[in-house]
Design a protein around this motif. Structure first.
Motif, PDB file in Angstrom:
ATOM      1  N   TYR A  34       0.829  -1.191   0.000  1.00  0.00           N
ATOM      2  CA  TYR A  34       0.000   0.000   0.000  1.00  0.00           C
ATOM      3  C   TYR A  34       0.872   1.252   0.000  1.00  0.00           C
ATOM      4  O   TYR A  34       1.835   1.358   0.744  1.00  0.00           O
ATOM      5  CB  TYR A  34      -0.927   0.004   1.215  1.00  0.00           C
ATOM      6  N   ALA A  35       0.503   2.213  -0.844  1.00  0.00           N
ATOM      7  CA  ALA A  35       1.305   3.423  -0.982  1.00  0.00           C
ATOM      8  C   ALA A  35       1.088   4.396   0.164  1.00  0.00           C
ATOM      9  O   ALA A  35       1.992   5.144   0.537  1.00  0.00           O
ATOM     10  CB  ALA A  35       1.003   4.108  -2.310  1.00  0.00           C
ATOM     11  N   THR A  36      -0.099   4.408   0.708  1.00  0.00           N
ATOM     12  CA  THR A  36      -0.414   5.350   1.780  1.00  0.00           C
ATOM     13  C   THR A  36      -1.125   4.641   2.920  1.00  0.00           C
ATOM     14  O   THR A  36      -1.676   3.549   2.756  1.00  0.00           O
ATOM     15  CB  THR A  36      -1.338   6.477   1.271  1.00  0.00           C
ATOM     16  N   LEU A  37      -1.125   5.319   4.070  1.00  0.00           N
ATOM     17  CA  LEU A  37      -1.811   4.785   5.230  1.00  0.00           C
ATOM     18  C   LEU A  37      -3.302   4.653   4.960  1.00  0.00           C
ATOM     19  O   LEU A  37      -3.943   3.692   5.364  1.00  0.00           O
ATOM     20  CB  LEU A  37      -1.550   5.686   6.434  1.00  0.00           C
ATOM     21  N   GLY A  57     -10.299  -2.358   5.924  1.00  0.00           N
ATOM     22  CA  GLY A  57     -11.697  -2.125   6.254  1.00  0.00           C
ATOM     23  C   GLY A  57     -11.899  -1.545   7.633  1.00  0.00           C
ATOM     24  O   GLY A  57     -13.005  -1.606   8.187  1.00  0.00           O
ATOM     25  N   ARG A  58     -10.849  -0.983   8.189  1.00  0.00           N
ATOM     26  CA  ARG A  58     -10.910  -0.388   9.526  1.00  0.00           C
ATOM     27  C   ARG A  58      -9.703   0.508   9.710  1.00  0.00           C
ATOM     28  O   ARG A  58      -8.755   0.480   8.917  1.00  0.00           O
ATOM     29  CB  ARG A  58     -10.914  -1.467  10.604  1.00  0.00           C
ATOM     30  N   ALA A  59      -9.725   1.291  10.795  1.00  0.00           N
ATOM     31  CA  ALA A  59      -8.568   2.113  11.128  1.00  0.00           C
ATOM     32  C   ALA A  59      -7.458   1.242  11.693  1.00  0.00           C
ATOM     33  O   ALA A  59      -7.709   0.232  12.357  1.00  0.00           O
ATOM     34  CB  ALA A  59      -8.964   3.187  12.141  1.00  0.00           C
ATOM     35  N   SER A  81       7.881  -0.326   7.448  1.00  0.00           N
ATOM     36  CA  SER A  81       8.093  -1.403   6.476  1.00  0.00           C
ATOM     37  C   SER A  81       7.584  -1.121   5.063  1.00  0.00           C
ATOM     38  O   SER A  81       7.856  -1.909   4.162  1.00  0.00           O
ATOM     39  CB  SER A  81       7.415  -2.683   6.987  1.00  0.00           C
ATOM     40  N   ARG A  82       6.860  -0.028   4.849  1.00  0.00           N
ATOM     41  CA  ARG A  82       6.244   0.152   3.537  1.00  0.00           C
ATOM     42  C   ARG A  82       7.266   0.299   2.411  1.00  0.00           C
ATOM     43  O   ARG A  82       6.985  -0.048   1.262  1.00  0.00           O
ATOM     44  CB  ARG A  82       5.318   1.368   3.548  1.00  0.00           C
ATOM     45  N   GLU A 118       0.086  -0.999  14.264  1.00  0.00           N
ATOM     46  CA  GLU A 118       0.034  -1.245  12.819  1.00  0.00           C
ATOM     47  C   GLU A 118       0.498  -0.035  12.040  1.00  0.00           C
ATOM     48  O   GLU A 118       1.187  -0.173  11.021  1.00  0.00           O
ATOM     49  CB  GLU A 118      -1.385  -1.641  12.415  1.00  0.00           C
ATOM     50  N   ALA A 119       0.125   1.159  12.499  1.00  0.00           N
ATOM     51  CA  ALA A 119       0.568   2.373  11.820  1.00  0.00           C
ATOM     52  C   ALA A 119       2.089   2.512  11.899  1.00  0.00           C
ATOM     53  O   ALA A 119       2.747   2.882  10.911  1.00  0.00           O
ATOM     54  CB  ALA A 119      -0.111   3.593  12.427  1.00  0.00           C
TER      55      ALA A 119
END
Length: 228
Positions: free
Chosen positions: A4-7, A15-17, A29-30, A22-23
């Motif tokens: 994923y490119a963005t948060l 499907g959730r915050a 790691s992105r 995780e953030a």
């Protein structure tokens, strides 16, 4: 690498915050290749070996003998600063050489084949606990039998004798071994992760715990010391 490119895109896919953990993992790691994430587990292992033994080492070197002697397994022995330093330098050199070559290149394909993942979501506490329990049981069983084999004849005289160079234990001696022994006794730590694949963060945690337990076992002090 997390795809994923963005948060926001990651949260949409979940499907959730995201949770705070995780953030933080997403930000770390992105843009990091999975190979580098695996390598960080070896850095964590080296850091644990360097830092975890320090408090008891400083206690033995700096505290009056009357305060530490009642808690030592071999109260008549007090190691010198030179012995601590030599043990650390000799072991760190072997660990770094193994990290640069065999441990850096060989296990990563196994990690990939086993299905250790680095994406989202992060595992739950229950999942992590169950996986760590499996890893500990597998490593304890296999490590016991491999250790027994290393105490037999040729294996002891050619390989395992290095580990017993310091008859009075200390935390830094936990990994003071022949490089072949480090590979042999390191193998059981990977077996559990192949049987029960985990998230990369659990993989990191497992190696940190494994290193800390080995250091505690070789500390030279009994458990009462931890409750002073």
């Amino acid at each position: 690498m997390i795809r994923y490119a963005t948060l926001e895109a990651a949260e949409a896919a979940l499907g959730r915050a995201m949770t705070a953990a995780e953030a933080a993992w997403f930000r770390h790691s992105r843009s990091t290749p999975e190979y580098c994430l695996y390598f960080e587990s070896l850095v964590i292992l080296l850091a644990a070996y360097s830092l975890v033994p320090l408090p008891l080492a400083m206690l033995e070197l700096c505290a009056p003998a009357k305060l530490t002697t009642p808690y030592k397994l071999q109260p008549q022995v007090r190691l010198s600063p030179a012995a601590f330093l030599r043990c650390y330098k000799d072991t760190a050199r072997v660990l770094v050489l193994l990290t640069i070559r065999p441990l850096l290149y060989l296990p990563y394909p196994i990690v990939k084949i086993a299905g250790i993942r680095s994406g989202l979501p992060l595992p739950s506490a229950g999942e992590v606990g169950a996986q760590l329990l499996v890893y500990m049981l597998v490593e304890d069983y296999l490590g016991y039998w491999l250790h027994r084999l290393l105490h037999r004849g040729w294996a002891y005289n050619k390989i395992h004798y290095v580990h017993h160079e310091y008859p009075a234990p200390m935390g830094f001696a936990a990994a003071h071994s022949h490089w072949v022994e480090l590979l042999i006794l390191g193998f059981p730590a990977f077996v559990g992760t192949v049987i029960v694949p985990c998230h990369m963060t659990t993989f990191w945690l497992w190696f940190a715990i494994r290193g800390a337990v080995a250091i505690d076992t070789h500390s030279g002090y009994n458990k009462k010391l931890h409750f002073i």
